[in-house]
Design an enzyme around this catalytic site. Structure first.
Site, PDB file in Angstrom:
ATOM      1  N   HIS A 110       0.854  -1.192   0.000  1.00 16.59           N
ATOM      2  CA  HIS A 110       0.000   0.000   0.000  1.00 16.59           C
ATOM      3  C   HIS A 110       0.892   1.245   0.000  1.00 16.59           C
ATOM      4  O   HIS A 110       1.868   1.298   0.774  1.00 16.59           O
ATOM      5  CB  HIS A 110      -0.900  -0.013   1.243  1.00 16.59           C
ATOM      6  CG  HIS A 110      -1.817   1.172   1.335  1.00 16.59           C
ATOM      7  ND1 HIS A 110      -2.931   1.313   0.537  1.00 16.59           N
ATOM      8  CD2 HIS A 110      -1.763   2.276   2.114  1.00 16.59           C
ATOM      9  CE1 HIS A 110      -3.529   2.462   0.823  1.00 16.59           C
ATOM     10  NE2 HIS A 110      -2.842   3.069   1.785  1.00 16.59           N
ATOM     11  N   ASP A 146      -7.060  -2.578   4.434  1.00 16.18           N
ATOM     12  CA  ASP A 146      -5.674  -2.159   4.722  1.00 16.18           C
ATOM     13  C   ASP A 146      -5.376  -2.159   6.219  1.00 16.18           C
ATOM     14  O   ASP A 146      -4.648  -1.298   6.726  1.00 16.18           O
ATOM     15  CB  ASP A 146      -5.417  -0.754   4.128  1.00 16.18           C
ATOM     16  CG  ASP A 146      -5.604  -0.742   2.611  1.00 16.18           C
ATOM     17  OD1 ASP A 146      -5.990   0.322   2.084  1.00 16.18           O
ATOM     18  OD2 ASP A 146      -5.390  -1.797   1.979  1.00 16.18           O
TER      19      ASP A 146
HETATM   20  C1  GRF Z   1       1.245   0.756  -6.133  1.00 12.14           C
HETATM   21  O1  GRF Z   1       1.708   1.956  -5.529  1.00 12.14           O
HETATM   22  C2  GRF Z   1       0.288   0.067  -5.178  1.00 12.14           C
HETATM   23  O2  GRF Z   1       0.661   0.189  -3.821  1.00 12.14           O
HETATM   24  C3  GRF Z   1      -0.985   0.826  -5.442  1.00 12.14           C
HETATM   25  O3  GRF Z   1      -1.016   1.015  -6.845  1.00 12.14           O
HETATM   26  C4  GRF Z   1       0.335   1.042  -7.327  1.00 12.14           C
HETATM   27  C5  GRF Z   1       0.448  -0.033  -8.367  1.00 12.14           C
HETATM   28  O4  GRF Z   1       1.591   0.204  -9.104  1.00 12.14           O
HETATM   29  N1  GRF Z   1      -2.129   0.087  -4.978  1.00 12.14           N
HETATM   30  P1  GRF Z   1       2.072  -0.907 -10.200  1.00 12.14           P
HETATM   31  O5  GRF Z   1       0.831  -1.384 -10.926  1.00 12.14           O
HETATM   32  O6  GRF Z   1       2.744  -2.009  -9.441  1.00 12.14           O
HETATM   33  O7  GRF Z   1       3.024  -0.134 -11.074  1.00 12.14           O
END
Ligand code: GRF
Length: 203
Positions: A110, A146
């Site tokens: 997160h 979360d």
């Molecule tokens: C990450 O920051 C995750 O924590 C959030 O969305 C983003 C996803 O990034 N839920 P990616 O798809 O891994 O580039």
């Protein structure tokens, strides 16, 4: 024993890519065996296909109820016999069936320092609040939003002129390092969850 990972995605998949790159080293101790998603047409699925991995996409709107989707998504994930399921940008909350099957070995990253700023917009909410330090959290998913036991966190400073995009990109840089380091540690040392504490190492 190499830890079998199924990675769940909904977007660009840079966290997935970081895990794929880390798994290329046999000493890392894990391998991604499949990638699951709740939507088509995302870069994360292209990354999985480029890596020659099986993928599965189950859209909530294709099911009569959310519970039906949850049951189907659980089966589609179980088919790959994961030791650990990693939600990396997956934008759906796991339901009862999924948690009954994978609870305790389902982790989520997160982009905020939980318990601050849970939900869909961690970076935006931190910036709007005016915090000077935010970051990212890897936690063991429980039935809340979360709220699960925390495995790892990384702090990221907020710049005065930060936009949400700039801040989230900087968080994601820290997040990918946190994810790779922590999943690798889990693969090599194992972990247990005792209440709100996560302990690495064999019980
Ligand atoms: C990450 O920051 C995750 O924590 C959030 O969305 C983003 C996803 O990034 N839920 P990616 O798809 O891994 O580039």
């Amino acid at each position: 024993m190499t830890l079998r990972l199924v990675v769940l995605v909904s977007g660009s998949g840079t966290n997935l890519q970081a895990l794929l790159d880390a798994c290329a080293d046999p000493a890392y101790g894990a391998e991604v065996v499949a990638v699951g998603a709740d939507r088509d047409g995302i870069l994360a699925l292209e990354r999985a296909e480029r890596a020659g991995l099986p993928t599965y996409v189950l859209r909530v709107k294709d099911y009569a109820t959310r519970a039906d989707w949850d049951a189907a998504f659980t089966q589609a994930t179980a088919r790959h016999e994961p030791d650990l399921v990693v939600s990396a940008g997956f934008m759906k909350l796991a339901g009862e069936t999924f948690l009954a099957r994978f609870g305790g070995r389902y982790v989520n990253t997160h982009p905020a320092l939980l318990p601050s700023f849970p939900g869909m917009h961690g970076a935006r909410d931190a910036l709007a609040y005016g915090v000077k330090v935010t970051g990212c959290t890897l936690f063991v998913v429980d039935a809340g939003v979360d709220t699960g036991a925390i495995m790892a966190q990384r702090a990221v400073e907020v710049a005065d002129d930060d936009t949400v995009e700039a801040l989230h990109e900087r968080i994601k840089t820290a997040e990918r390092a946190m994810l790779v380091e922590t999943v690798g540690r889990a693969a090599r040392d194992g972990f247990t969850v005792e209440g709100r504490r996560v302990r690495f190492g064999q019980p």
